[in-house]
Design a protein around this motif. Sequence first.
Motif, PDB file in Angstrom:
ATOM      1  N   THR A 110     -34.021  20.265 -62.680  1.00  0.00           N
ATOM      2  CA  THR A 110     -34.594  19.164 -61.904  1.00  0.00           C
ATOM      3  C   THR A 110     -33.535  18.518 -61.020  1.00  0.00           C
ATOM      4  O   THR A 110     -32.482  18.113 -61.502  1.00  0.00           O
ATOM      5  CB  THR A 110     -35.190  18.108 -62.845  1.00  0.00           C
ATOM      6  OG1 THR A 110     -36.209  18.714 -63.646  1.00  0.00           O
ATOM      7  CG2 THR A 110     -35.788  16.946 -62.063  1.00  0.00           C
ATOM      8  N   ASP A 114     -34.819  16.196 -58.609  1.00  0.00           N
ATOM      9  CA  ASP A 114     -35.493  14.945 -58.243  1.00  0.00           C
ATOM     10  C   ASP A 114     -36.649  14.755 -59.212  1.00  0.00           C
ATOM     11  O   ASP A 114     -37.668  15.435 -59.107  1.00  0.00           O
ATOM     12  CB  ASP A 114     -36.003  15.010 -56.800  1.00  0.00           C
ATOM     13  CG  ASP A 114     -36.673  13.713 -56.349  1.00  0.00           C
ATOM     14  OD1 ASP A 114     -36.880  12.827 -57.191  1.00  0.00           O
ATOM     15  OD2 ASP A 114     -36.978  13.595 -55.154  1.00  0.00           O
ATOM     16  N   SER A 115     -36.487  13.834 -60.155  1.00  0.00           N
ATOM     17  CA  SER A 115     -37.477  13.678 -61.225  1.00  0.00           C
ATOM     18  C   SER A 115     -38.844  13.254 -60.713  1.00  0.00           C
ATOM     19  O   SER A 115     -39.851  13.415 -61.405  1.00  0.00           O
ATOM     20  CB  SER A 115     -36.977  12.676 -62.272  1.00  0.00           C
ATOM     21  OG  SER A 115     -36.747  11.412 -61.687  1.00  0.00           O
ATOM     22  N   GLY A 170     -39.995  14.317 -57.654  1.00  0.00           N
ATOM     23  CA  GLY A 170     -40.085  15.127 -56.450  1.00  0.00           C
ATOM     24  C   GLY A 170     -41.296  16.014 -56.352  1.00  0.00           C
ATOM     25  O   GLY A 170     -42.318  15.819 -57.021  1.00  0.00           O
ATOM     26  N   GLY A 228     -39.997  18.279 -59.008  1.00  0.00           N
ATOM     27  CA  GLY A 228     -38.612  18.114 -58.581  1.00  0.00           C
ATOM     28  C   GLY A 228     -37.690  19.267 -58.909  1.00  0.00           C
ATOM     29  O   GLY A 228     -36.467  19.114 -58.876  1.00  0.00           O
ATOM     30  N   TYR A 230     -37.726  23.097 -53.542  1.00  0.00           N
ATOM     31  CA  TYR A 230     -37.057  22.647 -52.330  1.00  0.00           C
ATOM     32  C   TYR A 230     -36.335  23.762 -51.591  1.00  0.00           C
ATOM     33  O   TYR A 230     -36.214  23.712 -50.366  1.00  0.00           O
ATOM     34  CB  TYR A 230     -36.035  21.553 -52.670  1.00  0.00           C
ATOM     35  CG  TYR A 230     -36.663  20.266 -53.108  1.00  0.00           C
ATOM     36  CD1 TYR A 230     -36.933  19.251 -52.197  1.00  0.00           C
ATOM     37  CD2 TYR A 230     -37.011  20.062 -54.440  1.00  0.00           C
ATOM     38  CE1 TYR A 230     -37.517  18.064 -52.600  1.00  0.00           C
ATOM     39  CE2 TYR A 230     -37.607  18.883 -54.855  1.00  0.00           C
ATOM     40  CZ  TYR A 230     -37.859  17.886 -53.930  1.00  0.00           C
ATOM     41  OH  TYR A 230     -38.452  16.726 -54.334  1.00  0.00           O
TER      42      TYR A 230
END
Length: 322
Positions: free
Chosen positions: A170, A172-173, A175, A184, A189
């Motif tokens: 992770t 971005d918790s 995200g 995330g 991404y």
Amino acid sequence: MAAWILGIDIGGTNFSVGSVSDHGERMLVIRSAPTLAAGGADDVLGRILALAREVMAETARLDPGATFLGAGAGAPGPLDTESGIVLLTPNLGWVSFPLRDRLADGLGLPVVIDNDANCAVLGEWWCGAARGTRHAIGFTIGTGIGGGIIIDGRLYHGASGCAGEIGHTTIDSNGRRCACGNYGCLEAYASGPAIARRAVEALEAGAESGLAAMVGGDVGAITAQTVYDAAQAGDPLAGEVVHDTAHFLGAGVANLVNIFNPEVVVVCGGVRKAGDLLFLPLRREVARRAFKPAVAAVRILPSELDTPGVQGAARVFLERGT
């Protein structure tokens, strides 16, 4: 007459099969085809077996009397390497699929399986960018993001064989939602589809770019490769997407550098073609986030092999199947 190992690399978009020498120094025949995962596991397996038989026949033609010791196969995980079962593949839709036994029955050879990213990293360690090292980590960036960890010259599998799922760490918790169901994940991404998706989102928000023109106005046809090509040509939006990708990857790599203190981190997959546009900001981001002694010890490199998963799968067989 030589002894060969069949290396099979199964990805979410394509699969490859090659005949690899038992020293890893030579690949005599290599073939690839689209995975077409929507057809289901049985359909994909049937086409893998057909291509593998073609590779074996062509190898025998080029090297009369050639023998195959066995086959190694890399598949997206998690999987159970002892039972040879693919437990779950978010990007293929396979659940509890007995890959090893189905391949062995279809090929008439002993087969060993491992995670596809483990195989790619092992291939780079055996005869690519990480050769000669004792401690190495690798990313494979394609339909998803996989990873592999080598400690003291051995592939590290962990307590239940799931080690190295770097794409599902992770960053971005709160995200983006990932195909695995979490939020995330690095994969959400910086995988190939995620890179393309971020570019399309920017276009739809009104950003100026030549990306749409590169695909005849069909933004749905934009791929990560389109973004890399546009960035190399100086497109500002594409350059920003690649720079942001380096930022996301840098966060993931820095965590691993701090935890494992490797000598080399190898980045495999089409993203390596982004060159310095990716690797320079990636290295800067890792240097900013990781401890200085660990940064000083590590080299962050693009993969050297075109098909590291094929060579690595062959190496897996040599280590566990003989």
